[in-house]
Write a protein that holds these residues in place. Structure first.
Motif, PDB file in Angstrom:
ATOM      1  N   GLY A 120       0.843  -1.191   0.000  1.00 52.04           N
ATOM      2  CA  GLY A 120       0.000   0.000   0.000  1.00 52.04           C
ATOM      3  C   GLY A 120       0.879   1.240   0.000  1.00 52.04           C
ATOM      4  O   GLY A 120       0.577   2.253   0.628  1.00 52.04           O
ATOM      5  N   ARG A 121       2.002   1.142  -0.723  1.00 49.67           N
ATOM      6  CA  ARG A 121       2.987   2.229  -0.709  1.00 49.67           C
ATOM      7  C   ARG A 121       2.740   3.166  -1.886  1.00 49.67           C
ATOM      8  O   ARG A 121       2.538   2.711  -3.008  1.00 49.67           O
ATOM      9  CB  ARG A 121       4.370   1.589  -0.835  1.00 49.67           C
ATOM     10  N   PRO A 122       2.756   4.496  -1.658  1.00 50.57           N
ATOM     11  CA  PRO A 122       2.548   5.425  -2.766  1.00 50.57           C
ATOM     12  C   PRO A 122       3.651   5.276  -3.820  1.00 50.57           C
ATOM     13  O   PRO A 122       4.820   5.086  -3.466  1.00 50.57           O
ATOM     14  CB  PRO A 122       2.637   6.808  -2.119  1.00 50.57           C
ATOM     15  N   GLU A 177      13.818  15.841   0.949  1.00 48.69           N
ATOM     16  CA  GLU A 177      14.060  14.739   0.026  1.00 48.69           C
ATOM     17  C   GLU A 177      13.039  13.631   0.267  1.00 48.69           C
ATOM     18  O   GLU A 177      12.541  13.449   1.367  1.00 48.69           O
ATOM     19  CB  GLU A 177      15.477  14.170   0.213  1.00 48.69           C
ATOM     20  N   LYS A 178      12.803  12.863  -0.788  1.00 50.09           N
ATOM     21  CA  LYS A 178      11.815  11.774  -0.691  1.00 50.09           C
ATOM     22  C   LYS A 178      12.472  10.541  -0.097  1.00 50.09           C
ATOM     23  O   LYS A 178      12.828   9.612  -0.794  1.00 50.09           O
ATOM     24  CB  LYS A 178      11.325  11.409  -2.085  1.00 50.09           C
ATOM     25  N   VAL A 179      12.693  10.559   1.184  1.00 47.12           N
ATOM     26  CA  VAL A 179      13.316   9.401   1.811  1.00 47.12           C
ATOM     27  C   VAL A 179      12.295   8.711   2.684  1.00 47.12           C
ATOM     28  O   VAL A 179      11.409   9.351   3.236  1.00 47.12           O
ATOM     29  CB  VAL A 179      14.511   9.854   2.661  1.00 47.12           C
ATOM     30  N   SER A 180      12.459   7.423   2.785  1.00 43.14           N
ATOM     31  CA  SER A 180      11.593   6.648   3.650  1.00 43.14           C
ATOM     32  C   SER A 180      11.466   7.333   4.993  1.00 43.14           C
ATOM     33  O   SER A 180      12.456   7.689   5.611  1.00 43.14           O
ATOM     34  CB  SER A 180      12.214   5.284   3.870  1.00 43.14           C
ATOM     35  N   GLY A 181      10.263   7.485   5.450  1.00 42.17           N
ATOM     36  CA  GLY A 181      10.082   8.067   6.764  1.00 42.17           C
ATOM     37  C   GLY A 181      10.188   9.568   6.755  1.00 42.17           C
ATOM     38  O   GLY A 181       9.989  10.204   7.782  1.00 42.17           O
TER      39      GLY A 181
END
Ligand code: AMP
Ligand code: MG
Length: 324
Positions: free
Chosen positions: A57-59, A220-224
Motif C-alpha cells: 500500500g505504498r505510494p 528529500e523523498k526518503v523513507s520516513g
C-alpha cells in the motif's frame, strides 16, 4: 479493486533456490537483511516491482533501494561514482549504508519514484546476498511491512501485515542491526545524510576526512521523511524520565519502554530497554511489536539520549510518535 489473497510460503535458508525461482517468476518475497526484513522484487522486472507497491500500500512516488551483491555491479545503476563514494563502499559495504547516485537512463522511474537519482546498497546478510547473487539482477527491497507501520525485524512481524499478500517469506531469524540503513546522498557536491542509521555521521566523516551534512529536516523523498511513519497500532508518546514519574499515579493501561531505573507502579507494564545504543536499536521494533500484541492503550517511551550516536533511534521514535 481488492487483491486476491494468496498462500504465503514460509521458507528458510534451506530453500534459497525456491525463493530465487519465485523472484525470477516475478513474485515478491520477504527476506532477512541485517537492518530489517525487506520485501524483495527482481530490480529489472517492472511488473514485479509494481507488486511491492500494491502489497505494501505504498505510494508510487516513494522510491525504492536497489540491493546488489558486489561493488562492480553499481555500474548497472549509475555512471557517476565519485572517489568519495568508492571510499565509503570499500569501508562500509556490505553493510547498513545506502548511497544515492545520479541514475543511469536505463533505470526504471518506478524504482526512483520519478527522481533522477537511484539508491543502492550491498546488504550484509548471507541469505540476502545469496539470493541476489543467484538472481543476478539486483533486487529492490523496501521494509517488509504495510506502508507507515512498524518495520519488521523477525519473520512473524512481516506476516502481521503481509501474510496472504506476498508469495513467500524466507525466515532468517532476528535482524542483527534492527533499524533501517543510513541513507547518504552522494549525488551532491557535499554528501548529505538523508536518513540516520547505524553508520553515523562521525563514522562517515572519519573515512572521508571532510565534514558532511546531516540536516534534521529536509525535503528529500526518503523513507520516513513524512510526519507519520514506523507507527505501532497503539499511540506512542515520548517523555522524559521526570515526566514519566509524575504521570504514574494517574494513568492506567500503559506500557513504558525505559532505560533508566524507574519507581514502578503495579498497573503499568514495563519494558526495560538496553542502555547501549546498538542493543537498543536491535530491540526497538521487536518491543513495539510485542507491546502492540498486548491490550495496553498507550505506549510511553523514555526519551533517548539526545546524542549523535542515537540520532537514528530519535528519528524513528519521533516519526512513530502520535502528534498531539
Ligand atoms: P524503505 O522504504 O523503508 O525501504 O526505505 C527505502 C527508502 O530509501 C525509500 O523509502 C526512499 O525514500 C529512500 N530512497 C530511495 N531512493 C531514493 C532517492 N533516489 N533519493 C532519496 N531517497 C531515496
Ligand atoms: Mg519502511
Amino acid at each position: 479493486m481488492k487483491e486476491a489473497m494468496i498462500k504465503t510460503k514460509i521458507l528458510t535458508a534451506l530453500h534459497i533456490d525456491e525463493a530465487v525461482a519465485l523472484l525470477k517468476n516475478g513474485e515478491v518475497v520477504a527476506l532477512p537483511t541485517e537492518t530489517v526484513y525487506g520485501l524483495a522484487a527482481d530490480a529489472k522486472n517492472v511488473e514485479a516491482i509494481n507488486k511491492i507497491f500494491i502489497s505494501k500500500g505504498r505510494p508510487s512516488e516513494h522510491p525504492l533501494i536497489v540491493h546488489i551483491d558486489t561493488l562492480d555491479r553499481v555500474g548497472e545503476w549509475t555512471e557517476n561514482i565519485s572517489e568519495d563514494a568508492k571510499k565509503l563502499a570499500k569501508h562500509f559495504w556490505p553493510g547498513p549504508l545506502t548511497m544515492i547516485f545520479t541514475k543511469k537512463n536505463s533505470v526504471s522511474s518506478l524504482i526512483t519514484g520519478g527522481l533522477s537519482t537511484v539508491a543502492v546498497r550491498i546488504p550484509n546478510h548471507p541469505i540476502a546476498l545469496e539470493i541476489i547473487k543467484k538472481l543476478g539482477n539486483g533486487i529492490v527491497a523496501p521494509s517488509a511491512n504495510a506502508h507507515k507501520k512498524t518495520s519488521p525485524t523477525q519473520a512473524e512481524h512481516v506476516l502481521k501485515t503481509l501474510d496472504g499478500k506476498i508469495a513467500a517469506i524466507v525466515d532468517g531469524g532476528t535482524c542483527s542491526i534492527g533499524i533501517e540503513s543510513t541513507i547518504i546522498d552522494m549525488s551532491k557536491e557535499v554528501p548529505v545524510i538523508l536518513r540516520p542509521g547505524a553508520i553515523t555521521q562521525e563514522m562517515i566523516e572519519k573515512v572521508l576526512g571532510i565534514a558532511i551534512e546531516s540536516p534534521l529536516k529536509h525535503n528529500e523523498k526518503v523513507s520516513g521523511n513524512m510526519e507519520f511513519h514506523y507507527q505501532p497500532e497503539k499511540p506512542l508518546y515520548i517523555m522524559t524520565r521526570d515526566h514519566i514519574e509524575k504521570l504514574l499515579p494517574t494513568e492506567d493501561a500503559l506500557a513504558i519502554m525505559h532505560y533508566s531505573n524507574l519507581h514502578q507502579s503495579k498497573n503499568i507494564t514495563y519494558y526495560a530497554m538496553p542502555t547501549e545504543k546498538t542493543l537498543y536499536a536491535q530491540a526497538l521494533y521487536a518491543t513495539l511489536h510485542t507491546i502492540d500484541s498486548t491490550d495496553v492503550k498507550k505506549i510511553i517511551v523514555e526519551k533517548p539520549p539526545f546524542l549523535s550516536e542515537w540520532s537514528d533511534i530519535n528519528d524513528r521514535l519521533i516519526k512513530a510518535s502520535s502528534k498531539k
